[in-house]
Design an enzyme around this catalytic site. Structure first.
Site, PDB file in Angstrom:
ATOM      1  N   CYS A   1       0.838  -1.203   0.000  1.00 59.07           N
ATOM      2  CA  CYS A   1       0.000   0.000   0.000  1.00 59.07           C
ATOM      3  C   CYS A   1       0.874   1.253   0.000  1.00 59.07           C
ATOM      4  O   CYS A   1       1.653   1.463   0.925  1.00 59.07           O
ATOM      5  CB  CYS A   1      -0.908   0.001   1.225  1.00 59.07           C
ATOM      6  SG  CYS A   1      -1.653   1.609   1.533  1.00 59.07           S
TER       7      CYS A   1
ATOM      8  N   CYS B   1       0.811   3.327   3.315  1.00 60.85           N
ATOM      9  CA  CYS B   1       1.248   2.786   4.600  1.00 60.85           C
ATOM     10  C   CYS B   1       2.664   3.284   4.933  1.00 60.85           C
ATOM     11  O   CYS B   1       3.442   3.632   4.041  1.00 60.85           O
ATOM     12  CB  CYS B   1       1.248   1.251   4.552  1.00 60.85           C
ATOM     13  SG  CYS B   1      -0.323   0.504   5.057  1.00 60.85           S
TER      14      CYS B   1
ATOM     15  N   HIS C   1      -3.851   0.819   8.187  1.00 65.36           N
ATOM     16  CA  HIS C   1      -4.400   0.583   6.849  1.00 65.36           C
ATOM     17  C   HIS C   1      -5.901   0.280   6.905  1.00 65.36           C
ATOM     18  O   HIS C   1      -6.624   0.457   5.927  1.00 65.36           O
ATOM     19  CB  HIS C   1      -3.650  -0.607   6.234  1.00 65.36           C
ATOM     20  CG  HIS C   1      -4.004  -0.899   4.824  1.00 65.36           C
ATOM     21  ND1 HIS C   1      -3.551  -0.154   3.769  1.00 65.36           N
ATOM     22  CD2 HIS C   1      -4.803  -1.873   4.291  1.00 65.36           C
ATOM     23  CE1 HIS C   1      -4.043  -0.651   2.634  1.00 65.36           C
ATOM     24  NE2 HIS C   1      -4.794  -1.684   2.931  1.00 65.36           N
TER      25      HIS C   1
ATOM     26  N   ASN D   1     -12.746  11.248  -0.304  1.00 62.68           N
ATOM     27  CA  ASN D   1     -13.549  10.302  -1.082  1.00 62.68           C
ATOM     28  C   ASN D   1     -13.432   8.993  -0.370  1.00 62.68           C
ATOM     29  O   ASN D   1     -12.329   8.450  -0.268  1.00 62.68           O
ATOM     30  CB  ASN D   1     -12.956  10.095  -2.481  1.00 62.68           C
ATOM     31  CG  ASN D   1     -13.427  11.147  -3.443  1.00 62.68           C
ATOM     32  OD1 ASN D   1     -14.485  11.740  -3.269  1.00 62.68           O
ATOM     33  ND2 ASN D   1     -12.639  11.359  -4.474  1.00 62.68           N
TER      34      ASN D   1
ATOM     35  N   SER E   1      -9.285   5.179  -4.898  1.00 68.04           N
ATOM     36  CA  SER E   1      -8.393   4.189  -5.496  1.00 68.04           C
ATOM     37  C   SER E   1      -7.551   3.440  -4.469  1.00 68.04           C
ATOM     38  O   SER E   1      -6.956   2.421  -4.787  1.00 68.04           O
ATOM     39  CB  SER E   1      -7.474   4.875  -6.511  1.00 68.04           C
ATOM     40  OG  SER E   1      -6.625   5.796  -5.850  1.00 68.04           O
TER      41      SER E   1
ATOM     42  N   HIS F   1      -6.479   2.494   2.015  1.00 68.38           N
ATOM     43  CA  HIS F   1      -5.904   3.096   3.225  1.00 68.38           C
ATOM     44  C   HIS F   1      -6.605   4.438   3.494  1.00 68.38           C
ATOM     45  O   HIS F   1      -6.585   5.315   2.641  1.00 68.38           O
ATOM     46  CB  HIS F   1      -4.402   3.323   3.026  1.00 68.38           C
ATOM     47  CG  HIS F   1      -3.684   3.668   4.289  1.00 68.38           C
ATOM     48  ND1 HIS F   1      -2.656   2.907   4.799  1.00 68.38           N
ATOM     49  CD2 HIS F   1      -3.855   4.691   5.154  1.00 68.38           C
ATOM     50  CE1 HIS F   1      -2.227   3.457   5.924  1.00 68.38           C
ATOM     51  NE2 HIS F   1      -2.943   4.542   6.152  1.00 68.38           N
TER      52      HIS F   1
ATOM     53  N   HIS G   1      -7.710   7.946   3.898  1.00 65.53           N
ATOM     54  CA  HIS G   1      -6.991   9.168   3.556  1.00 65.53           C
ATOM     55  C   HIS G   1      -7.944  10.206   3.002  1.00 65.53           C
ATOM     56  O   HIS G   1      -9.046   9.886   2.569  1.00 65.53           O
ATOM     57  CB  HIS G   1      -5.914   8.885   2.494  1.00 65.53           C
ATOM     58  CG  HIS G   1      -6.499   8.496   1.176  1.00 65.53           C
ATOM     59  ND1 HIS G   1      -6.968   7.221   0.908  1.00 65.53           N
ATOM     60  CD2 HIS G   1      -6.754   9.209   0.043  1.00 65.53           C
ATOM     61  CE1 HIS G   1      -7.455   7.172  -0.318  1.00 65.53           C
ATOM     62  NE2 HIS G   1      -7.349   8.374  -0.868  1.00 65.53           N
TER      63      HIS G   1
ATOM     64  N   GLN H   1      -7.795  14.286   0.848  1.00 67.09           N
ATOM     65  CA  GLN H   1      -6.988  15.046  -0.107  1.00 67.09           C
ATOM     66  C   GLN H   1      -7.154  16.538   0.140  1.00 67.09           C
ATOM     67  O   GLN H   1      -8.122  16.974   0.760  1.00 67.09           O
ATOM     68  CB  GLN H   1      -7.417  14.731  -1.532  1.00 67.09           C
ATOM     69  CG  GLN H   1      -7.265  13.262  -1.906  1.00 67.09           C
ATOM     70  CD  GLN H   1      -7.315  13.066  -3.409  1.00 67.09           C
ATOM     71  OE1 GLN H   1      -6.705  13.816  -4.167  1.00 67.09           O
ATOM     72  NE2 GLN H   1      -8.056  12.069  -3.843  1.00 67.09           N
TER      73      GLN H   1
HETATM   74  P1  H2U Z   1      -7.976   8.716  -4.090  1.00 68.14           P
HETATM   75  O1  H2U Z   1      -8.016   7.268  -4.177  1.00 68.14           O
HETATM   76  O2  H2U Z   1      -8.961   9.297  -3.085  1.00 68.14           O
HETATM   77  O3  H2U Z   1      -8.012   9.371  -5.418  1.00 68.14           O
HETATM   78  O4  H2U Z   1      -6.592   9.131  -3.439  1.00 68.14           O
HETATM   79  C1  H2U Z   1      -5.408   8.443  -3.595  1.00 68.14           C
HETATM   80  C2  H2U Z   1      -4.442   9.408  -4.139  1.00 68.14           C
HETATM   81  O5  H2U Z   1      -3.144   8.964  -3.844  1.00 68.14           O
HETATM   82  C3  H2U Z   1      -4.560   9.527  -5.647  1.00 68.14           C
HETATM   83  O6  H2U Z   1      -4.942  10.826  -5.970  1.00 68.14           O
HETATM   84  C4  H2U Z   1      -2.296   9.298  -4.912  1.00 68.14           C
HETATM   85  C5  H2U Z   1      -3.160   9.188  -6.142  1.00 68.14           C
HETATM   86  O7  H2U Z   1      -2.755  10.074  -7.136  1.00 68.14           O
HETATM   87  N1  H2U Z   1      -1.152   8.421  -4.915  1.00 68.14           N
HETATM   88  C6  H2U Z   1       0.127   8.973  -4.891  1.00 68.14           C
HETATM   89  O8  H2U Z   1       0.267  10.196  -4.869  1.00 68.14           O
HETATM   90  N2  H2U Z   1       1.219   8.151  -4.891  1.00 68.14           N
HETATM   91  C7  H2U Z   1       1.146   6.792  -4.949  1.00 68.14           C
HETATM   92  O9  H2U Z   1       2.149   6.121  -4.948  1.00 68.14           O
HETATM   93  C8  H2U Z   1      -0.178   6.130  -5.042  1.00 68.14           C
HETATM   94  C9  H2U Z   1      -1.381   6.995  -4.945  1.00 68.14           C
HETATM   95 ZN    ZN Z   2      -2.014   1.269   3.867  1.00 71.07          ZN
END
Ligand code: H2U
Ligand code: ZN
Length: 346
Positions: A49, A52, A112, A150, A158, A161, A163, A165
């Site tokens: 992940c 993490c 996670h 989200n 996506s 874990h 989180h 934004q």
């Molecule tokens: P969402 O799943 O809510 O979109 O948020 C996950 C975000 O994490 C996504 O915008 C970022 C993605 O661009 N991300 C990184 O910046 N680096 C990574 O290695 C994986 C995900």
């Molecule tokens: Zn994680």
């Protein structure tokens, strides 16, 4: 107000949009699927992940061994601080403007598997103070700082874990600009803040309140479009995160825990939603008309898998709902404040 059990429209004073309410349709037969639901089990730590601790992200950076919240610049940011100016010819039909900004990801905790309702009050207070410090820093450079979460695959999230934004930019987003115009207009007309007056109405009527404490009020708003939508409003005259004091931050953590626990308990699932904060524009303007608030927009309607589709009439005309906001608030209010995963653990 009489006859609200018949079809009627309600106006959202923050956006100026109307919503069609059709309470009598709640009694119609339902032949849609009632799918059974099982949630994937999440481990407390997942070495694949990218959110993490101690894991390498897409850009090659390794996350620190963080212990509460962790913020990083999104490796796939939707906004860039140095995107060049757009050279656009003056054309009323083909308009474009440049947009510079930044995008960050906030991991709510190293765990996670723990979403907001499963965090302790102490951990949630860290989330709140991270929102505040991020807002404080970004509002030095940007006018519009959109903090949001989200939650769940259904909302296009996506990464499992937990989180949120933050996207920050110089221009005001369409939503913030619209709410600014409506709150400013109300203030000019009444000399009071729109949401301050709205709080009074809700305290008076009581029937849409889901949660309240000394500093915050959470209601299914009178004009809710989503079935279990919630509007969370600070009770004092606070227009953005920088003005929140310790007690308000503490009470925010507490009410967040209660709201999200009720949500999870409704259909006994990790209740999906998009939530986010609306702060007064950080443009240096007088924000007396603006009241800090959060919107929770959850898609679910009648089970962990059956969501409300905003299609047809909603896309072409305006939002429509069957379940009244009063009924939705009553349903949420009668749910227990012990998270369903904690049942029998007391
Ligand atoms: P969402 O799943 O809510 O979109 O948020 C996950 C975000 O994490 C996504 O915008 C970022 C993605 O661009 N991300 C990184 O910046 N680096 C990574 O290695 C994986 C995900
Ligand atoms: Zn994680």
């Amino acid at each position: 107000m009489k006859n609200l059990e018949f079809p009627h429209r309600r106006r959202n004073p923050l956006s100026g949009e109307w919503v069609l309410v059709s309470p009598h349709r709640n009694n119609r037969p339902w032949n849609g699927a009632l799918e059974s639901h099982s949630e994937p089990h999440l481990p407390s730590y997942e070495q694949d992940c990218p959110l993490c601790p101690k894991v390498e992200r897409a850009n090659g950076e390794v996350n620190p061994d963080y212990t509460n919240t962790f913020v990083f610049n999104n490796d796939f940011a939707a906004l860039l601080p140095d995107s060049p100016e757009i050279m656009s010819a003056k054309d009323d039909l083909l308009q474009a403007e440049s947009s510079q900004g930044c995008a960050r990801v906030i991991c709510f905790s190293p765990r996670h598997d723990k979403t907001l309702p499963e965090l302790s009050l102490d951990e949630l207070t860290h989330v709140v103070s991270t929102w505040k410090s991020q807002y404080q820093a970004l509002s030095q450079d940007y006018a519009c700082i959109q903090i949001f979460e989200n939650k769940g695959e259904m909302m296009g999230c996506s990464q499992p874990h937990p989180h949120g934004q933050i996207w920050a930019h110089h221009h005001l987003s369409t939503e913030v600009e619209r709410e600014d115009v409506h709150q400013a207009g109300y203030y000019r007309q009444h000399g009071r803040s729109l949401l301050g007056d709205y709080i009074e109405r809700e305290l008076d009527q009581q029937n849409r309140i889901v949660e309240q404490n000394e500093n915050w009020l959470a209601v299914v708003p009178y004009w809710a479009a989503w079935p279990f939508e919630i509007l969370l409003i600070v009770r004092a005259e606070v227009s953005d995160f920088t003005q929140l004091n310790q007690a308000q931050q503490h009470d925010l953590a507490a009410i967040l825990k209660n709201i999200t626990t009720r949500y999870d308990n409704l259909f006994r699932c990790r209740f999906p939603y998009s939530m986010g904060w609306h702060n007064g524009p950080a443009t240096g303007q007088d924000n007396r008309h603006w009241r800090l608030h959060a919107h929770f927009y959850p898609p679910l309607l009648r089970s962990a898998t059956i969501k409300k589709h905003m299609v047809g009439y909603e896309m072409l005309a305006e939002s429509q709902r069957d379940l009244t906001p009063e009924k939705a608030a009553a349903v949420l209010r009668q749910l227990p404040l012990t998270h369903y995963k904690e049942e029998g653990h007391d």
